[in-house]
Motif scaffolding. Sequence first.
Motif, PDB file in Angstrom:
ATOM      1  N   ILE A  26      81.020 -20.423 -51.180  1.00 54.00           N
ATOM      2  CA  ILE A  26      82.145 -19.672 -50.626  1.00 54.00           C
ATOM      3  C   ILE A  26      81.811 -19.179 -49.217  1.00 54.00           C
ATOM      4  O   ILE A  26      82.633 -19.276 -48.290  1.00 54.00           O
ATOM      5  CB  ILE A  26      82.493 -18.484 -51.542  1.00 54.00           C
ATOM      6  CG1 ILE A  26      82.884 -19.001 -52.934  1.00 54.00           C
ATOM      7  CG2 ILE A  26      83.614 -17.641 -50.940  1.00 54.00           C
ATOM      8  CD1 ILE A  26      83.126 -17.906 -53.944  1.00 54.00           C
ATOM      9  N   ALA A  29      81.889 -22.136 -46.880  1.00 54.68           N
ATOM     10  CA  ALA A  29      83.268 -22.530 -46.565  1.00 54.68           C
ATOM     11  C   ALA A  29      83.893 -21.573 -45.563  1.00 54.68           C
ATOM     12  O   ALA A  29      84.601 -22.006 -44.642  1.00 54.68           O
ATOM     13  CB  ALA A  29      84.093 -22.575 -47.846  1.00 54.68           C
ATOM     14  N   PHE A  30      83.631 -20.284 -45.725  1.00 58.02           N
ATOM     15  CA  PHE A  30      84.184 -19.313 -44.772  1.00 58.02           C
ATOM     16  C   PHE A  30      83.612 -19.533 -43.374  1.00 58.02           C
ATOM     17  O   PHE A  30      84.343 -19.493 -42.382  1.00 58.02           O
ATOM     18  CB  PHE A  30      83.892 -17.892 -45.250  1.00 58.02           C
ATOM     19  CG  PHE A  30      84.315 -16.835 -44.266  1.00 58.02           C
ATOM     20  CD1 PHE A  30      85.657 -16.541 -44.080  1.00 58.02           C
ATOM     21  CD2 PHE A  30      83.370 -16.141 -43.510  1.00 58.02           C
ATOM     22  CE1 PHE A  30      86.050 -15.579 -43.158  1.00 58.02           C
ATOM     23  CE2 PHE A  30      83.753 -15.185 -42.593  1.00 58.02           C
ATOM     24  CZ  PHE A  30      85.102 -14.899 -42.422  1.00 58.02           C
ATOM     25  N   SER A  33      85.201 -22.418 -41.789  1.00 59.29           N
ATOM     26  CA  SER A  33      86.587 -22.172 -41.377  1.00 59.29           C
ATOM     27  C   SER A  33      86.693 -21.412 -40.067  1.00 59.29           C
ATOM     28  O   SER A  33      87.745 -21.443 -39.416  1.00 59.29           O
ATOM     29  CB  SER A  33      87.323 -21.400 -42.475  1.00 59.29           C
ATOM     30  OG  SER A  33      86.838 -20.064 -42.576  1.00 59.29           O
ATOM     31  N   HIS A  56      92.629 -20.918 -39.308  1.00 59.95           N
ATOM     32  CA  HIS A  56      93.396 -20.072 -40.219  1.00 59.95           C
ATOM     33  C   HIS A  56      94.830 -19.935 -39.717  1.00 59.95           C
ATOM     34  O   HIS A  56      95.779 -19.981 -40.507  1.00 59.95           O
ATOM     35  CB  HIS A  56      92.746 -18.691 -40.331  1.00 59.95           C
ATOM     36  CG  HIS A  56      91.476 -18.690 -41.113  1.00 59.95           C
ATOM     37  ND1 HIS A  56      91.421 -18.485 -42.471  1.00 59.95           N
ATOM     38  CD2 HIS A  56      90.182 -18.887 -40.711  1.00 59.95           C
ATOM     39  CE1 HIS A  56      90.165 -18.540 -42.882  1.00 59.95           C
ATOM     40  NE2 HIS A  56      89.389 -18.782 -41.834  1.00 59.95           N
ATOM     41  N   ALA A 242      88.794 -25.924 -45.204  1.00 59.31           N
ATOM     42  CA  ALA A 242      87.982 -24.742 -45.502  1.00 59.31           C
ATOM     43  C   ALA A 242      88.791 -23.465 -45.310  1.00 59.31           C
ATOM     44  O   ALA A 242      88.707 -22.535 -46.133  1.00 59.31           O
ATOM     45  CB  ALA A 242      86.746 -24.726 -44.606  1.00 59.31           C
ATOM     46  N   ALA A 243      89.589 -23.413 -44.236  1.00 60.83           N
ATOM     47  CA  ALA A 243      90.426 -22.234 -44.008  1.00 60.83           C
ATOM     48  C   ALA A 243      91.455 -22.070 -45.125  1.00 60.83           C
ATOM     49  O   ALA A 243      91.712 -20.957 -45.593  1.00 60.83           O
ATOM     50  CB  ALA A 243      91.125 -22.355 -42.650  1.00 60.83           C
ATOM     51  N   ILE A 246      89.725 -20.760 -48.387  1.00 56.17           N
ATOM     52  CA  ILE A 246      89.475 -19.312 -48.349  1.00 56.17           C
ATOM     53  C   ILE A 246      90.773 -18.553 -48.575  1.00 56.17           C
ATOM     54  O   ILE A 246      90.818 -17.548 -49.308  1.00 56.17           O
ATOM     55  CB  ILE A 246      88.840 -18.917 -47.007  1.00 56.17           C
ATOM     56  CG1 ILE A 246      87.460 -19.563 -46.855  1.00 56.17           C
ATOM     57  CG2 ILE A 246      88.724 -17.403 -46.896  1.00 56.17           C
ATOM     58  CD1 ILE A 246      86.462 -19.169 -47.917  1.00 56.17           C
ATOM     59  N   MET A 249      91.802 -18.454 -52.260  1.00 57.22           N
ATOM     60  CA  MET A 249      91.024 -17.554 -53.112  1.00 57.22           C
ATOM     61  C   MET A 249      91.390 -16.093 -52.929  1.00 57.22           C
ATOM     62  O   MET A 249      91.271 -15.296 -53.867  1.00 57.22           O
ATOM     63  CB  MET A 249      89.528 -17.737 -52.832  1.00 57.22           C
ATOM     64  CG  MET A 249      88.951 -19.033 -53.344  1.00 57.22           C
ATOM     65  SD  MET A 249      87.156 -19.099 -53.150  1.00 57.22           S
ATOM     66  CE  MET A 249      87.031 -19.140 -51.366  1.00 57.22           C
ATOM     67  N   LEU A 250      91.826 -15.714 -51.737  1.00 54.70           N
ATOM     68  CA  LEU A 250      92.046 -14.298 -51.448  1.00 54.70           C
ATOM     69  C   LEU A 250      93.033 -13.621 -52.395  1.00 54.70           C
ATOM     70  O   LEU A 250      92.758 -12.520 -52.890  1.00 54.70           O
ATOM     71  CB  LEU A 250      92.503 -14.134 -49.995  1.00 54.70           C
ATOM     72  CG  LEU A 250      91.396 -14.199 -48.943  1.00 54.70           C
ATOM     73  CD1 LEU A 250      91.982 -14.037 -47.540  1.00 54.70           C
ATOM     74  CD2 LEU A 250      90.338 -13.124 -49.191  1.00 54.70           C
TER      75      LEU A 250
END
Length: 274
Positions: A26, A29-30, A33, A56, A242-243, A246, A249-250
């Motif tokens: 994780i 990935a962040f 991004s 993003h 990747a963006a 993330i 998941m938020l």
Amino acid sequence: MRPSRTTQMVLFLALCAFTVVNLTPIIWAFMTSIKQPVDAFSVPPKLIFTPTFEFHYQVWVEKEFWRFLINSAVIAISTVCISVPIGTMAAFALSRMRGGGSRGILFGLLAMRMFPHILLAIPFFVLAQWLSLIDTYPMMIMALVAINQPFTIWMMRSFFMDVPLELDEAARIDGCNLWQVFYQVALPVVRPGLWITSLFSLLLAYNEFLFALVLTGPNTKTLPVAIAEYGAEDLNYWSLSAAAAIGIMLPIVLFMMALQRHLVRGLAFGAVKG
């Protein structure tokens, strides 16, 4: 008997190591991004870089991923609102059934859950096409309710099994009918388990990919299907992916943080009897 301080320290370190291992993808990935592709895929990896939220912005504004988030939320919440009440009532009935009749039903439900989803996708697609429900919310919701219902029933039944039958008998003596026993006596006791079941049902519906790929279209496309369109050979797509990951998941992370108290109670429910 409480474990010694050495044992507690070993368990704590093991838990920290386990957490780091699970959080590494994780975090990676962040970092991908917020990096430019030249930094994200450099060898060796760059740990010092100028962060950017360009990808993003592209995902949620230019690519309009917010539309797919709304679709996922509508489908997942609707699935929970339908499957959990039905599964809860069925689970209560199965937990109170006498004899071996409930075992056959439970085994059938388990077999349905174990059935490969890829074999169910084609019949659902043919049914949706026959009913002209391709790319609509109702068909996707009905499919998810059908495949997730066995899980809901099995999970809620385990919580109802921990409710003593003496509570039911006391309520019947006081004049309660079967519905009142369920709604006023048993259901409040298993409320922590109800939160847990709702959360897992939400996760299953929110993360569903195969049925969403087959049954949705431009108007009802969900986040897992939308994110699968990015990748390939263009490195920019990997940063976009990747963006998006993330961002997906938020909402779930925030939801779980908001319900943390209920989750702890639900997970601990039935652990201690007496």
